[in-house]
Design a protein around this motif. Structure first.
Motif, PDB file in Angstrom:
ATOM      1  N   THR A   1       0.863  -1.182   0.000  1.00 57.37           N
ATOM      2  CA  THR A   1       0.000   0.000   0.000  1.00 57.37           C
ATOM      3  C   THR A   1       0.897   1.229   0.000  1.00 57.37           C
ATOM      4  O   THR A   1       1.871   1.287   0.753  1.00 57.37           O
ATOM      5  CB  THR A   1      -0.904   0.005   1.251  1.00 57.37           C
ATOM      6  OG1 THR A   1      -1.678  -1.195   1.259  1.00 57.37           O
ATOM      7  CG2 THR A   1      -1.841   1.205   1.251  1.00 57.37           C
ATOM      8  N   ILE A   2       0.546   2.200  -0.833  1.00 57.11           N
ATOM      9  CA  ILE A   2       1.331   3.441  -0.889  1.00 57.11           C
ATOM     10  C   ILE A   2       1.006   4.271   0.352  1.00 57.11           C
ATOM     11  O   ILE A   2      -0.145   4.617   0.587  1.00 57.11           O
ATOM     12  CB  ILE A   2       1.021   4.237  -2.175  1.00 57.11           C
ATOM     13  CG1 ILE A   2       1.351   3.404  -3.414  1.00 57.11           C
ATOM     14  CG2 ILE A   2       1.787   5.559  -2.188  1.00 57.11           C
ATOM     15  CD1 ILE A   2       0.899   4.017  -4.724  1.00 57.11           C
ATOM     16  N   ASP A   3       2.032   4.538   1.156  1.00 62.04           N
ATOM     17  CA  ASP A   3       1.857   5.343   2.369  1.00 62.04           C
ATOM     18  C   ASP A   3       2.004   6.837   2.097  1.00 62.04           C
ATOM     19  O   ASP A   3       1.322   7.655   2.694  1.00 62.04           O
ATOM     20  CB  ASP A   3       2.876   4.944   3.445  1.00 62.04           C
ATOM     21  CG  ASP A   3       2.451   3.718   4.228  1.00 62.04           C
ATOM     22  OD1 ASP A   3       1.280   3.305   4.115  1.00 62.04           O
ATOM     23  OD2 ASP A   3       3.300   3.165   4.963  1.00 62.04           O
ATOM     24  N   ARG A   4       2.947   7.199   1.236  1.00 62.16           N
ATOM     25  CA  ARG A   4       3.273   8.593   0.960  1.00 62.16           C
ATOM     26  C   ARG A   4       3.716   8.741  -0.477  1.00 62.16           C
ATOM     27  O   ARG A   4       4.348   7.843  -1.020  1.00 62.16           O
ATOM     28  CB  ARG A   4       4.457   9.005   1.829  1.00 62.16           C
ATOM     29  CG  ARG A   4       4.257   9.952   2.884  1.00 62.16           C
ATOM     30  CD  ARG A   4       5.391   9.882   3.941  1.00 62.16           C
ATOM     31  NE  ARG A   4       4.876   9.301   5.171  1.00 62.16           N
ATOM     32  CZ  ARG A   4       5.044   8.035   5.548  1.00 62.16           C
ATOM     33  NH1 ARG A   4       5.746   7.215   4.845  1.00 62.16           N
ATOM     34  NH2 ARG A   4       4.519   7.609   6.670  1.00 62.16           N
ATOM     35  N   VAL A   5       3.430   9.919  -1.030  1.00 62.31           N
ATOM     36  CA  VAL A   5       3.909  10.250  -2.373  1.00 62.31           C
ATOM     37  C   VAL A   5       4.615  11.589  -2.289  1.00 62.31           C
ATOM     38  O   VAL A   5       4.014  12.602  -1.933  1.00 62.31           O
ATOM     39  CB  VAL A   5       2.758  10.317  -3.401  1.00 62.31           C
ATOM     40  CG1 VAL A   5       3.297  10.662  -4.778  1.00 62.31           C
ATOM     41  CG2 VAL A   5       1.986   9.004  -3.434  1.00 62.31           C
TER      42      VAL A   5
END
Length: 198
Positions: A156-160
């Motif tokens: 899961t992408i936590d931060r961009v």
């Protein structure tokens, strides 16, 4: 009588020269138009609405080749469905920078991809960059499989950030919970070939 013939000859010669000049201008305009044509525009033309099978584009990324039916185009990415990989289409996001080739087997489809009309004002979606699309996936907490230049990872992408993402790596089909996260990866955007969503 000779004057009439002379004027007729001059008129024919002038028409011929004007025709050559017009043809030269049209050829130069076409060269300039083709010089401004982007990969994004070519793919969009290949995926023009019509039969679903006809709108699929064969994409090569590294050593993988698959058919994608584009559903949206951003400034530097496309979203679509990978078809033929299973019973259901698999939603994906592909950065244009990772595309190594678009495979076309018909000369008529190549010609059709060149016949694009440039719109003077792009729709809002077409101005959105890859970072914005990834931030949306991050906000929705969608599980993703990311194919990078070195392999595949799921999480899961936590931060961009501006040029990279933080990915919480966990098993496919498992929601992102702290106890289920095996590791965290900081992935540069330039290393991402494409990603698929659960």
């Amino acid at each position: 009588m000779r004057w009439n013939r002379l004027f007729d000859d001059l008129e024919v010669q002038l028409d011929r020269e004007l025709d050559l000049e017009d043809r030269g201008l049209r050829q130069e305009e076409e060269r300039l138009r083709l010089g401004r044509l982007s990969l994004r525009e070519r793919i969009a033309a290949l995926a023009a609405p019509g039969e679903p099978a006809a709108s699929a584009v064969r994409v090569e990324i590294g050593d993988e080749t698959f058919h994608v039916r584009p559903t949206a185009f951003g400034r530097d990415w496309l979203a679509g469905d990978i078809i033929g990989e299973g019973p259901y289409p698999l939603a994906c996001v592909i950065p244009f920078a990772s595309v190594t080739a678009i495979v076309v087997t018909s000369e008529s489809r190549i010609a059709a991809s060149l016949e694009t009309e440039r719109e003077s004002t792009a729709r809002l979606m077409e101005r959105i960059g890859l970072v914005f699309a990834l931030r949306d996936l991050c906000r929705r907490r969608v599980g993703v499989s990311i194919v990078t230049v070195t392999g595949r990872v799921h999480g899961t992408i936590d931060r961009v950030a501006r040029d990279h993402i933080d990915l919480a790596v966990h098993e496919r089909g498992v929601p992102r919970r702290t106890r289920d996260v095996a590791e965290f990866r900081i992935l540069p955007l330039t290393a991402i070939r494409y990603l698929t969503m659960e």
